[in-house]
Design a protein around this motif. Structure first.
Motif, PDB file in Angstrom:
ATOM      1  N   LEU A  23       0.846  -1.187   0.000  1.00  0.00           N
ATOM      2  CA  LEU A  23       0.000   0.000   0.000  1.00  0.00           C
ATOM      3  C   LEU A  23       0.884   1.239   0.000  1.00  0.00           C
ATOM      4  N   PRO A  24       0.368   2.357  -0.446  1.00  0.00           N
ATOM      5  CA  PRO A  24       1.174   3.581  -0.445  1.00  0.00           C
ATOM      6  C   PRO A  24       1.482   4.042   0.975  1.00  0.00           C
ATOM      7  N   TYR A  65      -6.450  -1.004 -10.028  1.00  0.00           N
ATOM      8  CA  TYR A  65      -7.068  -0.808  -8.716  1.00  0.00           C
ATOM      9  C   TYR A  65      -7.029   0.657  -8.315  1.00  0.00           C
ATOM     10  N   GLN A  66      -7.882   0.995  -7.349  1.00  0.00           N
ATOM     11  CA  GLN A  66      -7.859   2.304  -6.710  1.00  0.00           C
ATOM     12  C   GLN A  66      -7.761   2.089  -5.212  1.00  0.00           C
ATOM     13  N   VAL A  67      -7.151   3.016  -4.514  1.00  0.00           N
ATOM     14  CA  VAL A  67      -7.032   2.941  -3.068  1.00  0.00           C
ATOM     15  C   VAL A  67      -8.214   3.690  -2.466  1.00  0.00           C
ATOM     16  N   THR A  68      -8.857   3.085  -1.465  1.00  0.00           N
ATOM     17  CA  THR A  68     -10.041   3.683  -0.870  1.00  0.00           C
ATOM     18  C   THR A  68     -10.045   3.521   0.648  1.00  0.00           C
ATOM     19  N   GLN A  69     -10.822   4.347   1.309  1.00  0.00           N
ATOM     20  CA  GLN A  69     -11.076   4.214   2.739  1.00  0.00           C
ATOM     21  C   GLN A  69     -12.576   4.036   2.959  1.00  0.00           C
ATOM     22  N   GLN A  70     -13.224   3.337   2.071  1.00  0.00           N
ATOM     23  CA  GLN A  70     -14.673   3.210   2.091  1.00  0.00           C
ATOM     24  C   GLN A  70     -15.187   2.579   3.387  1.00  0.00           C
ATOM     25  N   ARG A  71     -14.556   1.520   3.878  1.00  0.00           N
ATOM     26  CA  ARG A  71     -15.052   0.842   5.082  1.00  0.00           C
ATOM     27  C   ARG A  71     -14.444   1.359   6.378  1.00  0.00           C
ATOM     28  N   TRP A  72     -13.222   1.906   6.326  1.00  0.00           N
ATOM     29  CA  TRP A  72     -12.547   2.404   7.534  1.00  0.00           C
ATOM     30  C   TRP A  72     -12.001   3.809   7.286  1.00  0.00           C
ATOM     31  N   PRO A  73     -12.861   4.815   7.189  1.00  0.00           N
ATOM     32  CA  PRO A  73     -12.385   6.169   6.907  1.00  0.00           C
ATOM     33  C   PRO A  73     -11.728   6.815   8.123  1.00  0.00           C
ATOM     34  N   LEU A  74     -10.942   7.831   7.872  1.00  0.00           N
ATOM     35  CA  LEU A  74     -10.305   8.598   8.946  1.00  0.00           C
ATOM     36  C   LEU A  74     -11.356   9.353   9.755  1.00  0.00           C
ATOM     37  N   ALA A  75     -12.373   9.875   9.075  1.00  0.00           N
ATOM     38  CA  ALA A  75     -13.443  10.621   9.741  1.00  0.00           C
ATOM     39  C   ALA A  75     -14.733  10.417   8.957  1.00  0.00           C
ATOM     40  N   LYS A  76     -15.862  10.590   9.651  1.00  0.00           N
ATOM     41  CA  LYS A  76     -17.152  10.441   8.974  1.00  0.00           C
ATOM     42  C   LYS A  76     -18.220  11.274   9.672  1.00  0.00           C
ATOM     43  N   GLU A  77     -19.381  11.370   9.030  1.00  0.00           N
ATOM     44  CA  GLU A  77     -20.556  12.056   9.576  1.00  0.00           C
ATOM     45  C   GLU A  77     -20.339  13.556   9.787  1.00  0.00           C
ATOM     46  N   GLY A  78     -19.591  14.206   8.945  1.00  0.00           N
ATOM     47  CA  GLY A  78     -19.374  15.640   9.076  1.00  0.00           C
ATOM     48  C   GLY A  78     -20.503  16.456   8.478  1.00  0.00           C
ATOM     49  N   ILE A  79     -20.474  17.736   8.761  1.00  0.00           N
ATOM     50  CA  ILE A  79     -21.515  18.644   8.270  1.00  0.00           C
ATOM     51  C   ILE A  79     -20.851  19.863   7.635  1.00  0.00           C
ATOM     52  N   LEU A  80     -21.326  20.225   6.460  1.00  0.00           N
ATOM     53  CA  LEU A  80     -20.891  21.443   5.786  1.00  0.00           C
ATOM     54  C   LEU A  80     -22.143  22.245   5.473  1.00  0.00           C
ATOM     55  N   SER A  81     -22.305  23.346   6.151  1.00  0.00           N
ATOM     56  CA  SER A  81     -23.494  24.182   5.949  1.00  0.00           C
ATOM     57  C   SER A  81     -23.208  25.229   4.882  1.00  0.00           C
ATOM     58  N   CYS A  82     -24.112  25.342   3.928  1.00  0.00           N
ATOM     59  CA  CYS A  82     -23.979  26.323   2.853  1.00  0.00           C
ATOM     60  C   CYS A  82     -25.292  27.082   2.728  1.00  0.00           C
ATOM     61  N   ARG A  83     -25.176  28.349   2.406  1.00  0.00           N
ATOM     62  CA  ARG A  83     -26.361  29.152   2.154  1.00  0.00           C
ATOM     63  C   ARG A  83     -26.345  29.610   0.710  1.00  0.00           C
ATOM     64  N   ARG A  84     -27.508  29.683   0.140  1.00  0.00           N
ATOM     65  CA  ARG A  84     -27.630  30.154  -1.231  1.00  0.00           C
ATOM     66  C   ARG A  84     -27.422  31.663  -1.245  1.00  0.00           C
ATOM     67  N   TYR A  85     -26.603  32.120  -2.154  1.00  0.00           N
ATOM     68  CA  TYR A  85     -26.329  33.550  -2.263  1.00  0.00           C
ATOM     69  C   TYR A  85     -27.503  34.255  -2.931  1.00  0.00           C
ATOM     70  N   SER A  86     -27.970  35.276  -2.300  1.00  0.00           N
ATOM     71  CA  SER A  86     -29.035  36.120  -2.877  1.00  0.00           C
ATOM     72  C   SER A  86     -28.497  37.539  -2.979  1.00  0.00           C
ATOM     73  N   PRO A  87     -28.283  38.042  -4.182  1.00  0.00           N
ATOM     74  CA  PRO A  87     -27.757  39.407  -4.309  1.00  0.00           C
ATOM     75  C   PRO A  87     -28.778  40.413  -3.775  1.00  0.00           C
ATOM     76  N   PRO A  88     -28.300  41.519  -3.227  1.00  0.00           N
ATOM     77  CA  PRO A  88     -29.228  42.521  -2.692  1.00  0.00           C
ATOM     78  C   PRO A  88     -30.125  43.082  -3.797  1.00  0.00           C
ATOM     79  N   LEU A  89     -31.357  43.326  -3.442  1.00  0.00           N
ATOM     80  CA  LEU A  89     -32.304  43.896  -4.409  1.00  0.00           C
ATOM     81  C   LEU A  89     -32.039  45.384  -4.569  1.00  0.00           C
ATOM     82  N   PRO A  90     -32.208  45.917  -5.763  1.00  0.00           N
ATOM     83  CA  PRO A  90     -31.996  47.359  -5.959  1.00  0.00           C
ATOM     84  C   PRO A  90     -33.078  48.140  -5.208  1.00  0.00           C
TER      85      PRO A  90
END
Length: 94
Positions: A23-24, A65-90
């Motif tokens: 493995l690498p 082949y490809q190297v994967t961490q599918q079954r034993w990842p370093l971290a899991k169940e994270g959250i990334l919150s994003c908001r939709r950009y709404s430009p200011p109204l004139p």
């Protein structure tokens, strides 16, 4: 090899030829940055992490082949919150 007195394929790394069981190597700084990123994303950081090979036969995957961490990842169940950009109204009358 380009050395005339060397036996052919004697200077090949086992990882490069996809020899079973190789493995690498993972750098310490890569793990540190991954843990910092996982903490920033509120992930559950696992105590055990492993790499595995997933075997495929695709033309653009020369080693098969490809190297994967599918079954034993370093971290899991994270959250990334994003908001939709709404430009200011004139403002009317400006």
């Amino acid at each position: 090899t380009s050395i005339p007195t060397t036996i052919p394929n004697a200077c090949v790394d086992l990882h490069d030829i996809a020899y079973p069981g190789t493995l690498p190597l993972l750098s310490k700084s890569a793990v540190q940055y991954a843990i910092i990123s996982a903490a920033a994303l509120n992930c559950d950081i696992q105590h055990t992490s492993r790499f595995e090979r997933k075997h495929y036969s695709y033309p653009d995957l020369p080693l098969g082949y490809q190297v994967t961490q599918q079954r034993w990842p370093l971290a899991k169940e994270g959250i990334l919150s994003c908001r939709r950009y709404s430009p200011p109204l004139p403002v009317a009358g400006s």
